[in-house]
Design a protein around this motif. Structure first.
Motif, PDB file in Angstrom:
ATOM      1  N   PHE A   5      54.082 110.595  71.394  1.00 47.19           N
ATOM      2  CA  PHE A   5      54.564 111.876  71.910  1.00 47.19           C
ATOM      3  C   PHE A   5      53.373 112.639  72.482  1.00 47.19           C
ATOM      4  CE2 PHE A   5      54.466 111.951  67.191  1.00 47.19           C
ATOM      5  CZ  PHE A   5      53.430 112.827  66.963  1.00 47.19           C
ATOM      6  N   PHE A  57      57.707 121.427  68.899  1.00 46.61           N
ATOM      7  CA  PHE A  57      58.116 121.202  67.509  1.00 46.61           C
ATOM      8  C   PHE A  57      57.701 122.387  66.632  1.00 46.61           C
ATOM      9  CE2 PHE A  57      57.852 119.404  63.277  1.00 46.61           C
ATOM     10  CZ  PHE A  57      58.845 118.459  63.211  1.00 46.61           C
ATOM     11  N   GLU A  68      65.562 117.165  65.495  1.00 52.90           N
ATOM     12  CA  GLU A  68      66.870 116.845  64.902  1.00 52.90           C
ATOM     13  C   GLU A  68      66.700 116.278  63.486  1.00 52.90           C
ATOM     14  OE1 GLU A  68      70.166 116.642  66.869  1.00 52.90           O
ATOM     15  OE2 GLU A  68      68.968 118.264  67.740  1.00 52.90           O
ATOM     16  N   LYS A  69      65.574 115.607  63.270  1.00 55.84           N
ATOM     17  CA  LYS A  69      65.348 114.937  61.980  1.00 55.84           C
ATOM     18  C   LYS A  69      64.540 115.805  61.015  1.00 55.84           C
ATOM     19  CE  LYS A  69      65.425 110.389  64.142  1.00 55.84           C
ATOM     20  NZ  LYS A  69      64.555 109.544  64.955  1.00 55.84           N
ATOM     21  N   ASP A 121      55.003 118.163  73.156  1.00 60.10           N
ATOM     22  CA  ASP A 121      56.033 117.889  72.145  1.00 60.10           C
ATOM     23  C   ASP A 121      55.659 118.503  70.804  1.00 60.10           C
ATOM     24  OD1 ASP A 121      57.568 116.362  73.942  1.00 60.10           O
ATOM     25  OD2 ASP A 121      56.499 114.512  73.422  1.00 60.10           O
ATOM     26  N   LEU A 170      56.834 111.993  63.174  1.00 59.31           N
ATOM     27  CA  LEU A 170      57.985 112.848  63.465  1.00 59.31           C
ATOM     28  C   LEU A 170      57.707 113.756  64.658  1.00 59.31           C
ATOM     29  CD1 LEU A 170      60.739 114.041  62.572  1.00 59.31           C
ATOM     30  CD2 LEU A 170      59.468 115.583  61.078  1.00 59.31           C
ATOM     31  N   CYS A 171      58.589 113.726  65.655  1.00 58.13           N
ATOM     32  CA  CYS A 171      58.516 114.748  66.701  1.00 58.13           C
ATOM     33  C   CYS A 171      59.905 115.145  67.181  1.00 58.13           C
ATOM     34  CB  CYS A 171      57.626 114.325  67.861  1.00 58.13           C
ATOM     35  SG  CYS A 171      58.419 113.240  69.034  1.00 58.13           S
ATOM     36  N   ASP A 172      60.929 114.497  66.650  1.00 55.73           N
ATOM     37  CA  ASP A 172      62.313 114.814  66.998  1.00 55.73           C
ATOM     38  C   ASP A 172      62.817 115.852  65.992  1.00 55.73           C
ATOM     39  OD1 ASP A 172      64.968 114.935  67.494  1.00 55.73           O
ATOM     40  OD2 ASP A 172      65.401 112.834  67.012  1.00 55.73           O
TER      41      ASP A 172
END
Ligand SMILES: [Zn+2]
Length: 164
Positions: free
Chosen positions: A60, A68, A24-25, A64, A20-22
């Motif tokens: 990533f 995060f 939004e999620k 990033d 996970l690095c987005d």
């Protein structure tokens, strides 16, 4: 001396999505915000120790990861809560990014991230706790000489209240 609760990140504070690095999620685990707020209010340092081999794997970058983590703290601000420090391991022996393709001393279950935090923040290990959802988190804590518990799902604040 200070006391601290060390948290694994993915699967412990937020729902574990592969690499996970987005943001939004991003989704908190049930009780995570309440636990952090409670610990803030009760003079515990809240410290994240997380393996982020996605950096070594080229998914990533370290920037990033840092962004995060800043976003996690931005979310926590809404609840007047905060994480005091983030330690992450960007390495992996099978990585594709040469700089990070090493058998490092920080990747859990090794204990360097906790050891570094204890030095920086003058932490009393005997009053501290490591919590994570994987055996390597428990091993990491034990390797550092910190009492460690396995989070097996559910509400993490309910679990923490039994130990602090
Ligand atoms: Zn490392």
């Amino acid at each position: 001396m200070n006391k601290a609760i060390f948290f694994d990140r993915d699967g412990t504070l937020n729902v574990d999505l592969d690499y996970l690095c987005d943001f939004e999620k991003f989704q908190w685990i049930d009780g995570a915000v309440e636990a952090i707020k409670f610990l803030n209010d009760n003079n515990y340092l809240v410290i994240v120790v997380t393996n982020q081999s996605g950096v070594a794997r080229g998914f990533f970058t370290e920037d990033d990861v840092k962004i995060f983590h800043n976003q996690m703290n931005e979310e926590l601000k809404k609840f007047d809560a905060h994480i005091d420090e983030f330690y992450y391991c960007p390495h992996h022996p099978q990585g594709v990014i040469v700089k990070y393709k090493i058998d490092c001393e920080c990747r859990k279950p090794k204990s360097k991230m906790i050891e570094d935090a204890c030095k920086k923040f003058n932490i009393d290990k005997s009053k501290s706790l490591m919590i994570g959802d994987k055996i390597r988190d428990v091993e990491c804590g034990e390797n550092a000489g910190v009492r460690s518990i396995l989070f097996e799902g559910g509400n993490i604040f309910d679990l923490i209240k039994k130990f602090v």
